[in-house]
Design an enzyme around this catalytic site. Sequence first.
Site, mmCIF file in Angstrom:
data_model
loop_
_atom_site.group_PDB
_atom_site.id
_atom_site.type_symbol
_atom_site.label_atom_id
_atom_site.label_comp_id
_atom_site.label_asym_id
_atom_site.label_seq_id
_atom_site.Cartn_x
_atom_site.Cartn_y
_atom_site.Cartn_z
ATOM 1 N N ILE A 237 8.899 7.110 16.631
ATOM 2 C CA ILE A 237 8.489 7.764 15.347
ATOM 3 C C ILE A 237 7.265 8.680 15.840
ATOM 4 C CG2 ILE A 237 7.531 7.500 12.930
ATOM 5 C CD1 ILE A 237 10.676 6.599 13.598
ATOM 6 N N ARG B 183 0.982 14.464 13.082
ATOM 7 C CA ARG B 183 1.102 14.285 11.693
ATOM 8 C C ARG B 183 1.308 15.544 10.758
ATOM 9 N NH1 ARG B 183 -0.744 8.439 9.955
ATOM 10 N NH2 ARG B 183 1.040 8.707 8.475
ATOM 11 N N ASP C 104 5.457 0.702 12.051
ATOM 12 C CA ASP C 104 4.098 0.045 11.686
ATOM 13 C C ASP C 104 3.970 -1.601 11.978
ATOM 14 O OD1 ASP C 104 3.815 1.543 8.306
ATOM 15 O OD2 ASP C 104 3.390 2.290 10.404
ATOM 16 N N CYS D 296 -4.430 12.192 12.863
ATOM 17 C CA CYS D 296 -5.157 10.885 13.032
ATOM 18 C C CYS D 296 -4.830 10.351 14.379
ATOM 19 C CB CYS D 296 -4.844 9.812 11.754
ATOM 20 S SG CYS D 296 -3.268 9.185 12.233
ATOM 21 N N LYS E 213 0.900 -1.111 0.095
ATOM 22 C CA LYS E 213 -0.038 -0.048 -0.026
ATOM 23 C C LYS E 213 0.971 1.395 0.065
ATOM 24 C CE LYS E 213 -1.519 1.731 3.971
ATOM 25 N NZ LYS E 213 -1.409 2.859 4.545
ATOM 26 N N ASN E 214 1.873 1.088 0.813
ATOM 27 C CA ASN E 214 2.713 2.464 0.961
ATOM 28 C C ASN E 214 3.574 2.683 -0.276
ATOM 29 O OD1 ASN E 214 1.460 3.207 3.162
ATOM 30 N ND2 ASN E 214 2.830 2.540 4.772
ATOM 31 N N ARG F 190 -4.550 10.548 4.800
ATOM 32 C CA ARG F 190 -3.645 11.644 4.885
ATOM 33 C C ARG F 190 -2.601 11.574 3.897
ATOM 34 N NH1 ARG F 190 -1.582 13.339 8.238
ATOM 35 N NH2 ARG F 190 0.609 12.855 7.584
ATOM 36 N N ARG G 161 -8.361 -0.480 5.326
ATOM 37 C CA ARG G 161 -7.522 0.632 4.721
ATOM 38 C C ARG G 161 -6.319 0.058 4.096
ATOM 39 N NH1 ARG G 161 -6.619 5.375 7.922
ATOM 40 N NH2 ARG G 161 -5.064 5.774 6.152
HETATM 41 C C1 EPZ Z 1 4.662 6.870 6.275
HETATM 42 O O1 EPZ Z 1 3.692 7.989 6.740
HETATM 43 C C2 EPZ Z 1 3.729 5.603 6.200
HETATM 44 N N1 EPZ Z 1 2.550 6.013 5.329
HETATM 45 C C3 EPZ Z 1 3.367 5.289 7.725
HETATM 46 O O2 EPZ Z 1 2.342 4.192 7.460
HETATM 47 C C4 EPZ Z 1 4.425 5.073 8.664
HETATM 48 O O3 EPZ Z 1 4.122 4.689 9.909
HETATM 49 C C5 EPZ Z 1 5.339 6.216 8.431
HETATM 50 O O4 EPZ Z 1 5.616 6.672 7.255
HETATM 51 C C6 EPZ Z 1 6.655 6.066 9.322
HETATM 52 O O5 EPZ Z 1 7.295 4.783 8.621
HETATM 53 C C7 EPZ Z 1 2.812 6.109 3.875
HETATM 54 O O6 EPZ Z 1 3.849 5.706 3.426
HETATM 55 C C8 EPZ Z 1 1.546 6.526 3.133
HETATM 56 P P1 EPZ Z 1 6.827 10.224 8.358
HETATM 57 P P2 EPZ Z 1 4.359 9.434 6.734
HETATM 58 O O7 EPZ Z 1 6.584 11.702 7.643
HETATM 59 O O8 EPZ Z 1 5.107 9.800 5.760
HETATM 60 C C9 EPZ Z 1 6.742 13.679 11.653
HETATM 61 C C10 EPZ Z 1 0.575 2.864 7.580
HETATM 62 O O9 EPZ Z 1 -0.054 2.301 8.834
HETATM 63 N N2 EPZ Z 1 6.345 14.820 10.561
HETATM 64 O O10 EPZ Z 1 8.011 9.478 7.972
HETATM 65 O O11 EPZ Z 1 3.366 10.388 7.041
HETATM 66 C C11 EPZ Z 1 5.615 12.893 11.726
HETATM 67 O O12 EPZ Z 1 4.740 13.225 12.529
HETATM 68 C C12 EPZ Z 1 1.138 4.337 7.944
HETATM 69 O O13 EPZ Z 1 0.553 2.396 6.559
HETATM 70 C C13 EPZ Z 1 6.337 16.022 10.835
HETATM 71 O O14 EPZ Z 1 6.957 16.372 11.971
HETATM 72 O O15 EPZ Z 1 5.320 9.544 8.080
HETATM 73 C C14 EPZ Z 1 6.092 11.576 12.410
HETATM 74 O O16 EPZ Z 1 6.266 11.790 13.926
HETATM 75 C C15 EPZ Z 1 0.685 4.860 9.193
HETATM 76 N N3 EPZ Z 1 6.376 16.929 9.932
HETATM 77 C C16 EPZ Z 1 7.704 11.508 11.753
HETATM 78 O O17 EPZ Z 1 7.917 12.727 11.345
HETATM 79 C C17 EPZ Z 1 6.172 16.437 8.624
HETATM 80 O O18 EPZ Z 1 6.137 17.108 7.411
HETATM 81 C C18 EPZ Z 1 7.619 10.353 10.708
HETATM 82 O O19 EPZ Z 1 6.577 10.748 9.823
HETATM 83 C C19 EPZ Z 1 6.298 14.929 8.157
HETATM 84 C C20 EPZ Z 1 6.593 14.189 9.288
#
Ligand code: EPZ
Length: 418
Positions: free
Chosen positions: A328, A121, A306, A116, A22-23, A92, A398
Amino acid sequence: MDKLCIRGGKPLAGEVGIGGSKNAALPALAACLLTAEPVRLTRIPPVRDIGTMEKLLAWTGALVEVDGGEVLVHAGELQNPEAPYDLVKTMRASSLVLGPLVARTGRARVSMPGGCAIGARPINLHISALEALGARITQSHGYVEAQAPQGLHGAEVRFERITVTGTEDVMMAAVLADGETVIANAAREPEVQDLAVLLTKMGAQIDGAGTETIRIRGVAKLRGTEHRIIPDRIEAGTFMIAAAITGGNLLIRDCVPEHVHALTEQLRQAGAEASEEGPCTLRVSAGGRLRSADITTMEYPGFATDLQAQFMALMTTAQGIAIVTETIFENRFMHVPELARMGANIRLEGGQAIVAGVAELTGAQVIASDLRASASLVLAGLVAKGETLIDRVYHLDRGYEKIEAKLAAVGADIRRVQ
Ligand code: EPZ
């Protein structure tokens, strides 16, 4: 509202095939916006978030044809470079169209993704990276508006913290920018690497995907291509844990063992058997009570956040004390009170959960709160004594394709009830 009903105690045995990631599919679909030529993607998992992304692409003006796991996207004309609230609020990852839309059309209007269950996020890192490439970005009425009428230019981008979709978003913007972009502190996830493979097949010039520094030399245009999405490492990991928690023996086909290396190590530490039986095949088995093993979630190649909830479910009936540290997301322990209803003994202290193994869990009525928390409740239900009823399984839908059918096929007593 669908529910899942599970009667625990059955060791799983047999083979399970893993679907597309999915990702990896979500950024790949967004990347189709970067060219006026058709792109064919295969091994696309038919899960709810993918359907939402397909609707979003169609909304912008792309032609989207879905045939089972194959999707053809033809973004010849993009009349409406916008991601409306009604679509974004349910997924998102819609922020992934921000980079491609502004790179291709010079403008984008994307609803701010709500938070969420697992955390606020924000997408501030996506926004600052796109601004570095020359996009003028304003935020109002819940929308992010990006303008780059003269196109984007290459830049040095350093992420203050690693972001998976942030890295993907800026990579997709940089491939059509004028000049070279260097992304420092980039995410190294397999899904980022798979996106770079797709973009390169479309004519992009990218080096270093999978390392912390990615170099991109912009090109004027990208062409159409075909691409098969990598397998879903989180689905694979979930079934590996299902084999271990039920004391069963599963052959996991169509996976990439390297992508689940951190989990494999922890399963062995806990006393399960995990071995590669081919380039795309893993066998996981367990007999008798497992030992507690600590995990700390980290960006790839560390232990995947995850898979944290699923591994915690495994630790609830292990021998000893397991410390689960989540680094994370700030609120990714929503599964803890639900597991406690099933008899788990878990104490929360800041970003850590202290899991004291108990002899057995008992079935209960529980509520899913987010995608991966719901997977951990399914796993707990597979081992709990008696019947577990899981509500709000739309969270599960999802990210998992027919999980109950796949589990039933290897011996689980599980069924979906209205
Ligand atoms: C991706 O989300 C995945 N989703 C998530 O999977 C996964 O948990 C996550 O990466 C971490 O591996 C997809 O790929 C669609 P991040 P993403 O940006 O990119 C903070 C699932 O279950 N952050 O790496 O949104 C954020 O809040 C989902 O399939 C900021 O502060 O995660 C988090 O604490 C859940 N500002 C950390 O960084 C930003 O602009 C890592 O988030 C972006 C992120």
